[in-house]
Scaffold this motif. Structure first.
Motif, PDB file in Angstrom:
ATOM      1  N   UNK A 110      25.255 -16.106 -24.910  1.00  0.00           N
ATOM      2  CA  UNK A 110      24.041 -16.657 -24.413  1.00  0.00           C
ATOM      3  C   UNK A 110      23.326 -17.401 -25.696  1.00  0.00           C
ATOM      4  N   UNK A 111      22.352 -18.284 -25.105  1.00  0.00           N
ATOM      5  CA  UNK A 111      21.770 -19.177 -26.358  1.00  0.00           C
ATOM      6  C   UNK A 111      20.682 -18.115 -27.108  1.00  0.00           C
ATOM      7  N   UNK A 121       7.472 -11.616 -15.785  1.00  0.00           N
ATOM      8  CA  UNK A 121       7.077 -10.950 -14.695  1.00  0.00           C
ATOM      9  C   UNK A 121       8.214 -10.124 -13.842  1.00  0.00           C
ATOM     10  N   UNK A 122       8.059  -8.969 -13.309  1.00  0.00           N
ATOM     11  CA  UNK A 122       8.914  -8.270 -12.408  1.00  0.00           C
ATOM     12  C   UNK A 122       9.890  -9.431 -11.310  1.00  0.00           C
ATOM     13  N   UNK A 123      11.171  -9.111 -11.145  1.00  0.00           N
ATOM     14  CA  UNK A 123      11.816  -9.809 -10.184  1.00  0.00           C
ATOM     15  C   UNK A 123      13.068  -9.993 -10.659  1.00  0.00           C
ATOM     16  N   UNK A 124      13.730 -10.955  -9.996  1.00  0.00           N
ATOM     17  CA  UNK A 124      15.557 -11.575 -10.297  1.00  0.00           C
ATOM     18  C   UNK A 124      15.094 -12.757 -10.654  1.00  0.00           C
ATOM     19  N   UNK A 125      15.469 -13.191 -11.838  1.00  0.00           N
ATOM     20  CA  UNK A 125      15.221 -14.368 -12.660  1.00  0.00           C
ATOM     21  C   UNK A 125      16.717 -14.752 -12.815  1.00  0.00           C
ATOM     22  N   UNK A 126      17.041 -16.210 -12.609  1.00  0.00           N
ATOM     23  CA  UNK A 126      18.164 -16.781 -12.864  1.00  0.00           C
ATOM     24  C   UNK A 126      17.986 -18.056 -13.720  1.00  0.00           C
ATOM     25  N   UNK A 127      18.873 -18.260 -14.601  1.00  0.00           N
ATOM     26  CA  UNK A 127      18.848 -19.502 -15.544  1.00  0.00           C
ATOM     27  C   UNK A 127      20.023 -20.366 -15.093  1.00  0.00           C
ATOM     28  N   UNK A 128      19.935 -21.200 -14.129  1.00  0.00           N
ATOM     29  CA  UNK A 128      21.142 -21.858 -13.766  1.00  0.00           C
ATOM     30  C   UNK A 128      21.888 -22.789 -14.561  1.00  0.00           C
ATOM     31  N   UNK A 129      21.313 -23.519 -15.448  1.00  0.00           N
ATOM     32  CA  UNK A 129      22.108 -24.339 -16.127  1.00  0.00           C
ATOM     33  C   UNK A 129      22.528 -23.722 -17.586  1.00  0.00           C
ATOM     34  N   UNK A 130      23.780 -24.132 -17.813  1.00  0.00           N
ATOM     35  CA  UNK A 130      24.652 -23.681 -18.854  1.00  0.00           C
ATOM     36  C   UNK A 130      25.904 -24.641 -19.170  1.00  0.00           C
ATOM     37  N   UNK A 131      26.721 -24.006 -19.985  1.00  0.00           N
ATOM     38  CA  UNK A 131      28.071 -24.752 -20.372  1.00  0.00           C
ATOM     39  C   UNK A 131      29.052 -23.880 -19.593  1.00  0.00           C
ATOM     40  N   UNK A 132      30.182 -24.553 -19.048  1.00  0.00           N
ATOM     41  CA  UNK A 132      31.528 -24.148 -18.990  1.00  0.00           C
ATOM     42  C   UNK A 132      32.458 -24.678 -19.786  1.00  0.00           C
ATOM     43  N   UNK A 133      33.195 -23.739 -20.472  1.00  0.00           N
ATOM     44  CA  UNK A 133      33.739 -24.294 -21.922  1.00  0.00           C
ATOM     45  C   UNK A 133      35.061 -23.669 -21.782  1.00  0.00           C
ATOM     46  N   UNK A 190      16.898 -26.606 -20.698  1.00  0.00           N
ATOM     47  CA  UNK A 190      17.585 -25.716 -21.891  1.00  0.00           C
ATOM     48  C   UNK A 190      18.782 -25.282 -21.206  1.00  0.00           C
ATOM     49  N   UNK A 191      20.208 -25.165 -21.820  1.00  0.00           N
ATOM     50  CA  UNK A 191      21.326 -24.236 -21.475  1.00  0.00           C
ATOM     51  C   UNK A 191      21.104 -23.254 -21.998  1.00  0.00           C
ATOM     52  N   UNK A 192      21.646 -22.244 -20.995  1.00  0.00           N
ATOM     53  CA  UNK A 192      21.317 -20.908 -21.303  1.00  0.00           C
ATOM     54  C   UNK A 192      22.253 -20.003 -21.787  1.00  0.00           C
TER      55      UNK A 192
END
Length: 288
Positions: A110-111, A121-133, A190-192
């Motif tokens: 992870x970055x 805040x509470x909840x389910x948070x997702x960071x969609x953008x990243x790299x497949x390497x 940002x790529x996470x």
């Protein structure tokens, strides 16, 4: 402030020494330094391992952990079977009312600014953008994959820790909706994360590797990128040298060999926990 837990299931049920030689080097050079940077009194790492793990590899893992001054924030939890691992995480997390949970495999990263991107805040948070390497070749491409394990954070009541940790990544949003949790797909350039692909990853690596290399938008996994995602440069090069001659798992997924046995074990674990609950009930009122 919530207590944050990284959670990794590392080689539970795997005995092959060539797998461990390869994966411990990869873990030591990529995942460990990536996560170690984030550890603090409010951020811990629970690593579930097989209680029958070979002594040499157990010692190797211990040496990796002891190499950091933050080792006190890492807990290795031996389990007998895979289905025990989420409950062991729950037993650790329940000391805190409010938690954040991030599930990460033993080969991903992870970055450095990962938690700066997550809502408070509470909840389910997702960071969609990243790299497949294809990490051995140091080639990557941008990918948008919401609700993978490594890019999704559960923030909420610790009583939900085990339930969340058992959930397959493809069902995370459905699970959050059932729980009445807010769901956020974070819109950021940002790529996470780095989702690692390699010859011993549980995937059809040959096809994935070809797809990455043929992608006209592919990028080089540069030294700058490796620093941003926490790679240990020397150990990463040593792993690449080892990986060049190491065997490939091919198209078969490691977990598929023991899938039915793991399901059977899970039923036994549930039965034992039920018996344990009955034993506690029978001794809960001794003096009346």
């Amino acid at each position: 402030m919530p207590q944050t837990f990284f959670y990794t299931r590392f080689g539970i049920g795997v005995a092959d020494p060539q797998w461990w030689q390869y994966r411990l080097r990869l873990f030591q050079s990529v995942t460990f330094p990536s996560i170690e940077r984030h550890l603090s009194p409010t951020t811990e790492w629970v690593i579930a391992v097989d209680a029958s793990m070979d002594r040499a590899y157990r010692d190797w893992l211990a040496q990796i952990i002891e190499s950091t001054s933050k080792s006190r924030h890492i807990r290795v939890e031996p389990v007998t079977v895979l289905s025990e691992a989420p409950y062991r995480l729950h037993l650790v997390a329940r000391a805190h009312r409010e938690v954040r949970i991030v599930r990460i495999d033993d080969d991903d990263a992870v970055a450095s600014n990962y938690f700066d991107l997550i809502p408070a805040s509470p909840g389910l948070h997702t960071l969609p953008l990243g790299y497949e390497a294809a990490i051995a070749e140091r080639v990557m491409r941008v990918t948008r994959r919401p609700f993978l394990s490594l890019n999704t954070v559960f923030h909420g009541d610790s009583a939900l820790t085990e339930d969340f940790s058992r959930m397959g990544h493809h069902r995370m949003k459905e699970w959050a909706d059932i729980q009445g949790l807010p769901v956020t797909e974070v819109n950021t350039p940002h790529k996470a994360y780095i989702y690692s692909r390699h010859k011993q990853s549980d995937s059809t690596f040959g096809a994935v590797r070809s797809s990455i290399n043929k992608d006209p938008k592919k990028e080089t996994l540069t030294r700058y990128a490796r620093d941003h995602f926490g790679f240990d440069e020397l150990l990463f090069e040593q792993w690449r040298q080892h990986a060049a001659a190491a065997p490939a798992t091919g198209g078969e997924k490691t977990w598929s060999r023991s899938h039915e046995l793991n399901n059977e074990a899970s039923a036994h674990v549930r039965a034992l926990r039920n018996i344990s609950s009955q034993i506690r009930d029978s001794t809960g009122n001794l003096f009346c």
